[in-house]
Design an enzyme around this catalytic site. Structure first.
Site, PDB file in Angstrom:
ATOM      1  N   HIS A 111     -10.606   0.785   0.784  1.00  0.00           N
ATOM      2  CA  HIS A 111     -10.485   1.915   2.124  1.00  0.00           C
ATOM      3  C   HIS A 111     -12.063   1.982   2.509  1.00  0.00           C
ATOM      4  CE1 HIS A 111      -8.513   5.743   3.245  1.00  0.00           C
ATOM      5  NE2 HIS A 111      -9.856   5.479   3.960  1.00  0.00           N
ATOM      6  N   HIS A 139      -5.205  -0.565   5.642  1.00  0.00           N
ATOM      7  CA  HIS A 139      -5.680   0.661   7.207  1.00  0.00           C
ATOM      8  C   HIS A 139      -6.355   0.310   8.072  1.00  0.00           C
ATOM      9  CE1 HIS A 139      -7.214   2.950   5.025  1.00  0.00           C
ATOM     10  NE2 HIS A 139      -6.695   3.161   4.053  1.00  0.00           N
ATOM     11  N   GLU A 192      -7.386   0.634  -4.195  1.00  0.00           N
ATOM     12  CA  GLU A 192      -7.902   1.074  -2.876  1.00  0.00           C
ATOM     13  C   GLU A 192      -9.180   1.428  -3.064  1.00  0.00           C
ATOM     14  OE1 GLU A 192      -5.457   3.885  -0.870  1.00  0.00           O
ATOM     15  OE2 GLU A 192      -7.546   3.475   0.936  1.00  0.00           O
ATOM     16  N   ASP A 233       0.859   2.257   3.718  1.00  0.00           N
ATOM     17  CA  ASP A 233      -0.033   3.563   3.259  1.00  0.00           C
ATOM     18  C   ASP A 233       1.271   4.449   3.094  1.00  0.00           C
ATOM     19  OD1 ASP A 233      -2.454   4.845   2.523  1.00  0.00           O
ATOM     20  OD2 ASP A 233      -2.967   4.920   4.311  1.00  0.00           O
ATOM     21  N   ASN A 288      -4.607   6.046  -6.842  1.00  0.00           N
ATOM     22  CA  ASN A 288      -5.866   7.415  -7.029  1.00  0.00           C
ATOM     23  C   ASN A 288      -4.588   8.457  -7.224  1.00  0.00           C
ATOM     24  OD1 ASN A 288      -3.997   7.238  -4.139  1.00  0.00           O
ATOM     25  ND2 ASN A 288      -5.262   8.643  -3.013  1.00  0.00           N
ATOM     26  N   HIS A 320       0.789  -0.811  -0.146  1.00  0.00           N
ATOM     27  CA  HIS A 320      -0.353   0.500  -0.159  1.00  0.00           C
ATOM     28  C   HIS A 320       0.968   1.495  -0.195  1.00  0.00           C
ATOM     29  CE1 HIS A 320      -4.174   1.996   0.981  1.00  0.00           C
ATOM     30  NE2 HIS A 320      -3.207   2.372   0.769  1.00  0.00           N
ATOM     31  N   HIS A 364       1.548   4.939  -2.495  1.00  0.00           N
ATOM     32  CA  HIS A 364       1.016   6.340  -2.852  1.00  0.00           C
ATOM     33  C   HIS A 364       2.163   6.509  -3.343  1.00  0.00           C
ATOM     34  CE1 HIS A 364      -3.624   6.008  -1.654  1.00  0.00           C
ATOM     35  NE2 HIS A 364      -3.336   5.701  -0.322  1.00  0.00           N
ATOM     36  N   LEU A 365       2.807   6.352  -5.212  1.00  0.00           N
ATOM     37  CA  LEU A 365       3.558   7.382  -5.405  1.00  0.00           C
ATOM     38  C   LEU A 365       3.872   8.386  -6.333  1.00  0.00           C
ATOM     39  CD1 LEU A 365       6.203   3.752  -5.842  1.00  0.00           C
ATOM     40  CD2 LEU A 365       5.274   5.466  -3.514  1.00  0.00           C
ATOM     41  N   ARG A 366       2.313   9.180  -6.386  1.00  0.00           N
ATOM     42  CA  ARG A 366       2.055  10.056  -6.906  1.00  0.00           C
ATOM     43  C   ARG A 366       2.491  10.297  -8.201  1.00  0.00           C
ATOM     44  NH1 ARG A 366      -1.216  10.796  -2.436  1.00  0.00           N
ATOM     45  NH2 ARG A 366      -0.681  11.625  -0.707  1.00  0.00           N
TER      46      ARG A 366
HETATM   47  O1  DOR Z   1      -4.168   9.314   4.864  1.00  0.00           O
HETATM   48  C1  DOR Z   1      -4.426   9.233   3.406  1.00  0.00           C
HETATM   49  N1  DOR Z   1      -4.558   9.558   2.764  1.00  0.00           N
HETATM   50  N2  DOR Z   1      -5.831   8.371   3.246  1.00  0.00           N
HETATM   51  C2  DOR Z   1      -6.100   7.773   2.010  1.00  0.00           C
HETATM   52  O2  DOR Z   1      -7.233   7.082   1.972  1.00  0.00           O
HETATM   53  C3  DOR Z   1      -5.513   8.712   0.749  1.00  0.00           C
HETATM   54  C4  DOR Z   1      -3.854   8.992   1.149  1.00  0.00           C
HETATM   55  C5  DOR Z   1      -3.290  10.016   0.537  1.00  0.00           C
HETATM   56  O3  DOR Z   1      -3.619   9.669  -0.719  1.00  0.00           O
HETATM   57  O4  DOR Z   1      -3.197  10.572   0.719  1.00  0.00           O
HETATM   58 ZN    ZN Z   2      -3.943   4.873   0.579  1.00  0.00          ZN
END
Ligand code: DOR
Ligand code: ZN
Length: 410
Positions: A172, A211, A140, A277, A82, A48, A50-52
């Site tokens: 999520h 999470h 997610e 996360d 996302n 999990h 999030h590498l943007r």
């Molecule tokens: O705190 C969070 N940040 N929860 C999420 O579900 C998304 C994540 C994000 O992508 O920044």
């Molecule tokens: Zn997440």
């Protein structure tokens, strides 16, 4: 190749590991190799992150995020969709994977988003992607949530999964009926949001829950066929850290009370997976309330220190950070130090305890909620037999379609 105290079949043994063609060829007490100090554990898998990148490259890129992963002893990451643009079609999926191929410092896979807009076509999209790549999971999935384009209603989820075969769905779970906006967010996103969403989802199907932050939700999932992950922040931080973290405190699901966090840490063995996360935001974005903490680099080091202190067991740690992620997500060849598997392991000298400092870390977001925490960072991280801490270029790989056959059916 190397010798030392190897975590093998659930215990430490004094042994050597021989590697050939990136895979483990031999493990044995008489196998020769260069002696290393400390323990040799399977490299971690973070399911999990999030590498943007793309439109949010100022927060993190696939390159900087996987660099942080390798310094944290992680050999494989599962990126979340996302992003901007959202990974909700084969086109965006392929573009991201193409970029990843040249940028990754560790192995890489990517989940596919399921949204209110793409649920009708999700099975077709998945099939097209699967001809080229291994899709570890859909999600997610945000339950009708403030991430506008990425939300889904329970009814839509039910409809979508009737078309989805052989794929893990990761959720999520926060029900919007119990969520309000406001700062700090832990006062506005109630525990009930998680508990109710989990309860409701369990009436629909089996899932992998991301999470989990409450005892109530954890116990309900343990009474079902579903699986769940916990994060370092929900086990080690609490609403008490608001004083220290100030405007940076927001994360979704939010931090809970000290009692709740202590219960989750004490019952670490109940969780299936430990995942970070990793959700990097710049401090500027945090000032405006952006939810999320970076964590891919600090997760394994903090938990190795907790294991060395006997707060958790090494057996539980290795299971939750390596073998269970491999089994649940279908990463054949990962997750265990055993003959035939990839030679992915990390060497931790348990005496080498260091204080975490944001300036020593590699994420682009430049801050950490664990400033000053004790940790044992790996001295060596082997990815397919090469110590990648000695290699500056990205040498990781993206997971191809061949893993698909291995997936258990859901
Ligand atoms: O705190 C969070 N940040 N929860 C999420 O579900 C998304 C994540 C994000 O992508 O920044
Ligand atoms: Zn997440």
């Amino acid at each position: 190749m190397i010798r030392g105290k190897v975590f093998y079949r659930g215990e430490f043994i004094e042994a050597g590991i021989e590697v050939d063609g990136g895979r483990i060829k031999k493990i044995g007490k008489l196998v020769k190799g260069k002696e290393v100090r400390g323990v040799i554990l399977p490299a971690g898998i973070d399911v999990h992150v999030h590498l943007r990148d793309f439109d949010e490259a100022h927060k993190e890129t696939i390159e900087t995020g996987t660099m942080a992963a390798k310094y944290g002893g992680i050999c494989l990451v599962v990126d979340q969709p996302n992003t901007r643009p959202v990974v909700d079609s084969e086109k965006v999926y392929f573009e991201r994977m193409e970029k990843a191929k040249s940028d990754v410092h560790v192995d890489y896979t990517l989940n596919l988003a399921l949204t209110n807009s793409n649920f009708g076509e999700i099975a077709g999209i998945l099939e097209k992607i699967r001809s080229r790549y291994f899709v570890p999971a859909v999600g997610e999935v945000f339950i009708q949530h403030s991430n506008d384009n990425l939300q889904i209603r329970y009814e839509t989820l039910r409809l979508a999964i009737s078309n989805l075969k052989n794929v893990l769905l990761t959720i999520h779970a926060e029900d919007p009926a119990y969520v309000d906006t406001g700062f700090p967010n832990f006062r506005f996103r109630k525990k009930e949001a998680e508990v109710f969403a989990v309860q409701k989802c369990l009436t629909i199907s089996n899932f992998h829950f991301c999470h989990i932050s409450t005892r109530d939700a954890a116990e309900r999932i343990c009474n079902s066929d579903s699986t769940f992950e916990v994060t370092p922040h929900h086990l080690l931080l609490s609403t008490d850290d608001y004083r220290r973290l100030g405007y940076a405190v927001n994360v979704n699901p939010p931090l809970r009370s000290r009692d709740e966090a202590e219960w989750l840490l004490k019952h670490f063995h109940m969780a299936d997976i430990l995942a970070s996360d990793h959700a990097p935001h710049t401090l500027e974005d945090k000032k405006s309330g952006a939810p999320g903490f970076p964590g891919v680099e600090t997760m394994y080091p903090i938990f190795v220190h907790l294991a060395a202190m006997r707060i958790i067991r090494f057996g539980d740690l290795v299971e939750k950070i390596a073998s269970n992620p491999a089994r649940i997500f279908g990463f054949r060849g990962y997750g265990e130090i055993r003959v035939g598997n990839y030679a992915n392991f990390a060497v931790f000298d348990l005496k080498n305890v260091r204080k975490i400092r944001a300036e020593d870390l590699h994420s682009r977001c430049d801050w950490t909620p664990y400033e000053g925490f004790n940790a044992v960072f790996p001295d060596k991280v082997y990815l397919k037999g090469t110590d990648v801490l000695e290699v500056a270029e990205p040498t990781g790989e993206v997971l191809g379609a061949e893993f698909q056959n291995y997936k258990k059916s859901f």
